[in-house]
Design a protein around this motif. Structure first.
Motif, PDB file in Angstrom:
ATOM      1  N   PHE A  10       9.521  -1.339 -15.793  1.00 33.03           N
ATOM      2  CA  PHE A  10       9.761  -0.966 -17.184  1.00 33.03           C
ATOM      3  C   PHE A  10      10.041   0.524 -17.341  1.00 33.03           C
ATOM      4  CE2 PHE A  10       7.351  -4.951 -17.949  1.00 33.03           C
ATOM      5  CZ  PHE A  10       8.278  -5.592 -18.749  1.00 33.03           C
ATOM      6  N   GLY A  11       9.682   1.306 -16.339  1.00 35.67           N
ATOM      7  CA  GLY A  11       9.961   2.737 -16.399  1.00 35.67           C
ATOM      8  C   GLY A  11      11.332   3.101 -15.888  1.00 35.67           C
ATOM      9  N   GLY A  12      12.102   2.110 -15.441  1.00 36.58           N
ATOM     10  CA  GLY A  12      13.457   2.363 -14.956  1.00 36.58           C
ATOM     11  C   GLY A  12      13.505   3.107 -13.639  1.00 36.58           C
ATOM     12  N   SER A  13      12.471   2.914 -12.780  1.00 36.35           N
ATOM     13  CA  SER A  13      12.384   3.670 -11.529  1.00 36.35           C
ATOM     14  C   SER A  13      12.585   2.809 -10.283  1.00 36.35           C
ATOM     15  CB  SER A  13      11.024   4.374 -11.439  1.00 36.35           C
ATOM     16  OG  SER A  13      10.870   5.320 -12.457  1.00 36.35           O
ATOM     17  N   LEU A  14      13.250   1.675 -10.434  1.00 35.93           N
ATOM     18  CA  LEU A  14      13.442   0.788  -9.284  1.00 35.93           C
ATOM     19  C   LEU A  14      14.332   1.399  -8.207  1.00 35.93           C
ATOM     20  CD1 LEU A  14      13.810  -2.785 -10.844  1.00 35.93           C
ATOM     21  CD2 LEU A  14      11.908  -1.863  -9.512  1.00 35.93           C
ATOM     22  N   LEU A  15      15.064   2.447  -8.554  1.00 38.66           N
ATOM     23  CA  LEU A  15      15.934   3.107  -7.584  1.00 38.66           C
ATOM     24  C   LEU A  15      15.304   4.393  -7.030  1.00 38.66           C
ATOM     25  CD1 LEU A  15      19.386   2.643  -9.379  1.00 38.66           C
ATOM     26  CD2 LEU A  15      18.297   1.170  -7.682  1.00 38.66           C
ATOM     27  N   ASP A  16      14.070   4.652  -7.429  1.00 41.70           N
ATOM     28  CA  ASP A  16      13.354   5.843  -6.949  1.00 41.70           C
ATOM     29  C   ASP A  16      12.511   5.462  -5.742  1.00 41.70           C
ATOM     30  OD1 ASP A  16      11.241   7.858  -6.654  1.00 41.70           O
ATOM     31  OD2 ASP A  16      12.030   8.695  -8.521  1.00 41.70           O
ATOM     32  N   ALA A  17      12.857   5.975  -4.577  1.00 44.09           N
ATOM     33  CA  ALA A  17      12.189   5.600  -3.327  1.00 44.09           C
ATOM     34  C   ALA A  17      10.713   5.981  -3.337  1.00 44.09           C
ATOM     35  CB  ALA A  17      12.887   6.254  -2.135  1.00 44.09           C
ATOM     36  N   ASN A  18      10.381   7.126  -3.903  1.00 46.98           N
ATOM     37  CA  ASN A  18       8.988   7.574  -3.926  1.00 46.98           C
ATOM     38  C   ASN A  18       8.122   6.667  -4.803  1.00 46.98           C
ATOM     39  OD1 ASN A  18       9.297   9.785  -2.192  1.00 46.98           O
ATOM     40  ND2 ASN A  18       9.958  11.123  -3.874  1.00 46.98           N
ATOM     41  N   ASP A  19       8.677   6.265  -5.944  1.00 50.23           N
ATOM     42  CA  ASP A  19       7.931   5.374  -6.839  1.00 50.23           C
ATOM     43  C   ASP A  19       7.762   3.990  -6.223  1.00 50.23           C
ATOM     44  OD1 ASP A  19       7.612   7.344  -8.683  1.00 50.23           O
ATOM     45  OD2 ASP A  19       9.185   6.667 -10.038  1.00 50.23           O
ATOM     46  N   ILE A  20       8.786   3.510  -5.550  1.00 47.00           N
ATOM     47  CA  ILE A  20       8.691   2.211  -4.871  1.00 47.00           C
ATOM     48  C   ILE A  20       7.621   2.269  -3.787  1.00 47.00           C
ATOM     49  CG2 ILE A  20       9.887   0.601  -3.343  1.00 47.00           C
ATOM     50  CD1 ILE A  20      10.717   0.287  -6.202  1.00 47.00           C
ATOM     51  N   ALA A  41      -8.699   2.628   2.214  1.00 48.07           N
ATOM     52  CA  ALA A  41      -7.949   3.363   3.240  1.00 48.07           C
ATOM     53  C   ALA A  41      -6.462   3.448   2.894  1.00 48.07           C
ATOM     54  CB  ALA A  41      -8.134   2.688   4.596  1.00 48.07           C
ATOM     55  N   MET A  42      -5.922   2.401   2.267  1.00 46.51           N
ATOM     56  CA  MET A  42      -4.504   2.391   1.894  1.00 46.51           C
ATOM     57  C   MET A  42      -4.155   3.551   0.975  1.00 46.51           C
ATOM     58  SD  MET A  42      -2.666  -0.029   3.287  1.00 46.51           S
ATOM     59  CE  MET A  42      -1.271   0.068   2.169  1.00 46.51           C
ATOM     60  N   LEU A  43      -5.108   3.968   0.171  1.00 45.15           N
ATOM     61  CA  LEU A  43      -4.830   4.986  -0.844  1.00 45.15           C
ATOM     62  C   LEU A  43      -4.578   6.364  -0.254  1.00 45.15           C
ATOM     63  CD1 LEU A  43      -7.488   3.868  -3.483  1.00 45.15           C
ATOM     64  CD2 LEU A  43      -5.051   3.334  -3.420  1.00 45.15           C
ATOM     65  N   TRP A  44      -4.973   6.594   0.995  1.00 47.31           N
ATOM     66  CA  TRP A  44      -4.713   7.879   1.631  1.00 47.31           C
ATOM     67  C   TRP A  44      -3.224   8.117   1.821  1.00 47.31           C
ATOM     68  CZ3 TRP A  44      -8.128  11.539   1.597  1.00 47.31           C
ATOM     69  CH2 TRP A  44      -9.479  11.216   1.577  1.00 47.31           C
ATOM     70  N   PHE A  45      -2.423   7.052   1.746  1.00 47.55           N
ATOM     71  CA  PHE A  45      -0.971   7.186   1.914  1.00 47.55           C
ATOM     72  C   PHE A  45      -0.266   7.564   0.613  1.00 47.55           C
ATOM     73  CE2 PHE A  45      -2.337   4.259   5.276  1.00 47.55           C
ATOM     74  CZ  PHE A  45      -1.840   4.921   6.391  1.00 47.55           C
ATOM     75  N   LEU A  46      -1.022   7.547  -0.512  1.00 50.99           N
ATOM     76  CA  LEU A  46      -0.424   7.960  -1.775  1.00 50.99           C
ATOM     77  C   LEU A  46      -0.223   9.475  -1.799  1.00 50.99           C
ATOM     78  CD1 LEU A  46      -2.335   5.849  -4.473  1.00 50.99           C
ATOM     79  CD2 LEU A  46       0.036   5.572  -3.728  1.00 50.99           C
ATOM     80  N   LEU A  47       0.848   9.899  -2.433  1.00 55.82           N
ATOM     81  CA  LEU A  47       1.148  11.333  -2.504  1.00 55.82           C
ATOM     82  C   LEU A  47       0.488  11.992  -3.702  1.00 55.82           C
ATOM     83  CD1 LEU A  47       4.960  11.225  -1.590  1.00 55.82           C
ATOM     84  CD2 LEU A  47       3.010  11.650  -0.083  1.00 55.82           C
ATOM     85  N   VAL A  48       0.257  11.208  -4.771  1.00 56.83           N
ATOM     86  CA  VAL A  48      -0.349  11.766  -5.988  1.00 56.83           C
ATOM     87  C   VAL A  48      -1.419  10.815  -6.529  1.00 56.83           C
ATOM     88  CG1 VAL A  48       1.719  13.059  -6.643  1.00 56.83           C
ATOM     89  CG2 VAL A  48       1.423  10.718  -7.465  1.00 56.83           C
ATOM     90  N   ASN A  49      -2.372  11.388  -7.239  1.00 57.66           N
ATOM     91  CA  ASN A  49      -3.376  10.611  -7.989  1.00 57.66           C
ATOM     92  C   ASN A  49      -4.132   9.583  -7.136  1.00 57.66           C
ATOM     93  OD1 ASN A  49      -2.691  11.977 -10.358  1.00 57.66           O
ATOM     94  ND2 ASN A  49      -1.198  10.427 -10.977  1.00 57.66           N
ATOM     95  N   LYS A  50      -4.336   9.866  -5.864  1.00 54.98           N
ATOM     96  CA  LYS A  50      -5.011   8.875  -5.016  1.00 54.98           C
ATOM     97  C   LYS A  50      -6.450   8.623  -5.465  1.00 54.98           C
ATOM     98  CE  LYS A  50      -4.101  11.176  -1.344  1.00 54.98           C
ATOM     99  NZ  LYS A  50      -3.959  11.554   0.084  1.00 54.98           N
ATOM    100  N   TRP A  51      -7.119   9.674  -5.944  1.00 51.67           N
ATOM    101  CA  TRP A  51      -8.508   9.505  -6.379  1.00 51.67           C
ATOM    102  C   TRP A  51      -8.576   8.704  -7.679  1.00 51.67           C
ATOM    103  CZ3 TRP A  51     -11.829  10.214  -2.768  1.00 51.67           C
ATOM    104  CH2 TRP A  51     -11.612  11.192  -1.792  1.00 51.67           C
TER     105      TRP A  51
END
Length: 294
Positions: free
Chosen positions: A28-38, A101-111
């Motif tokens: 819904f945010g129109g970010s399907l073409l954004d690799a980082n968001d995917i 453990a998966m969350l360590w791979f997030l670049l932002v807002n992991k906590w």
């Protein structure tokens, strides 16, 4: 091999389809073409899926005695003895640790994402132990879990969702939860035995009215989303309201399955097996994508 098959059955990988709700902010945010968001969305999807599977283990551990007396649930891995209680507890902990453990791979807002998933896990522990025994509270807890999914997806991708989408998600999943409870009520009236302790606090009149109210409210929220000025400005199109046709038909189809065919016991199975529902969802998705991306 049989043990591995039993473990996969216990963690219910098919139910992971529910966790695609974490991808709604991206859609819904129109970010399907954004690799980082995917990438962020997929990481959150698996983190949520591991946490949900951890809860499935706990749920089957708590319900094991009741499952053994059930004609269908007696074949569940713990109830049938294919997976021991000790193994299930270990698996439950391992899955929760994998989720975190998966969350360590997030670049932002992991906590922040981790806090949402941990709150979801604790809420569902309370649900398995006590809250599922109480009518209305049980379906509200399930629906709130989906709100937490889209919240986690939004935090991971830094996308803020419309208030209408948040409300629609809650109401739609509440609609599906009531429809699922309808099967329990029908079974109770046919056999005289309540499948769940709280089923006696429901009847067909109440369930049918609840399905109608929540389904109607969900449709209204979706329409309000599509005609809201900020959404039309964001996607540069005034025609998103046309996709409401597919939402309406999809709701009517589900009501038909619930009321006429009495097959609403598992929404996941319906999505995976009912061709008409699949076509409606596909048509809605394609039409939405065309309107916002082309």
């Amino acid at each position: 091999m049989n043990k591995l098959k039993a473990i996969f059955k216990l963690i219910r990988c098919k139910q992971w389809i529910k966790n695609t709700f974490v991808l709604l902010p991206i859609f819904f945010g129109g970010s399907l073409l954004d690799a980082n968001d995917i990438r962020a969305g997929l990481i959150t999807f698996f983190a949520f899926s591991f946490a949900a599977s951890s809860i499935y283990c706990l749920n089957d551990l708590i319900d094991v005695e009741a499952d053994r007396r059930h004609p269908v649930k007696c074949h569940r891995p713990i109830a049938s003895g294919d997976v021991s209680k000790t193994q299930a507890y270990v698996l439950m902990v391992v899955l929760l640790l994998l989720s975190m453990a998966m969350l360590w791979f997030l670049l932002v807002n992991k906590w922040q994402v981790g806090s949402v998933i941990l709150f979801y896990w604790l809420m569902n522990v309370a649900y398995c132990v006590e809250l599922k025994k109480h009518a209305i509270i049980d379906v509200c807890i399930v629906s709130f879990g989906f709100i937490l999914r889209i919240l986690a997806g939004g935090l991971a991708s830094e996308i803020v969702l419309s208030n209408w989408i948040v409300l629609m998600t809650f109401l739609l999943t509440l609609f599906l939860s009531f429809a699922k409870r309808r099967d329990d009520v029908v079974r109770m009236e046919e056999t005289g035995e309540a499948p769940r302790k709280n089923t006696i606090r429901y009847n067909l009149t109440f369930i049918n009215q609840a399905i109608t109210i929540t389904g109607t409210a969900a449709l209204v929220c979706y329409i309000m989303y599509t005609v809201s000025p900020e959404v039309m400005n964001q996607f540069k199109t005034p025609y998103l309201y046309l996709t409401s046709i597919f939402v309406l038909v999809g709701l009517l189809r589900y009501i038909q399955l619930a009321v006429v065919d009495k097959k609403s016991g598992d929404p996941t199975k319906i999505i995976l097996k009912d061709r008409f529902t699949q076509l409606i969802v596909l048509a809605w998705g394609i039409s939405f994508l065309i309107l916002i991306y082309f």
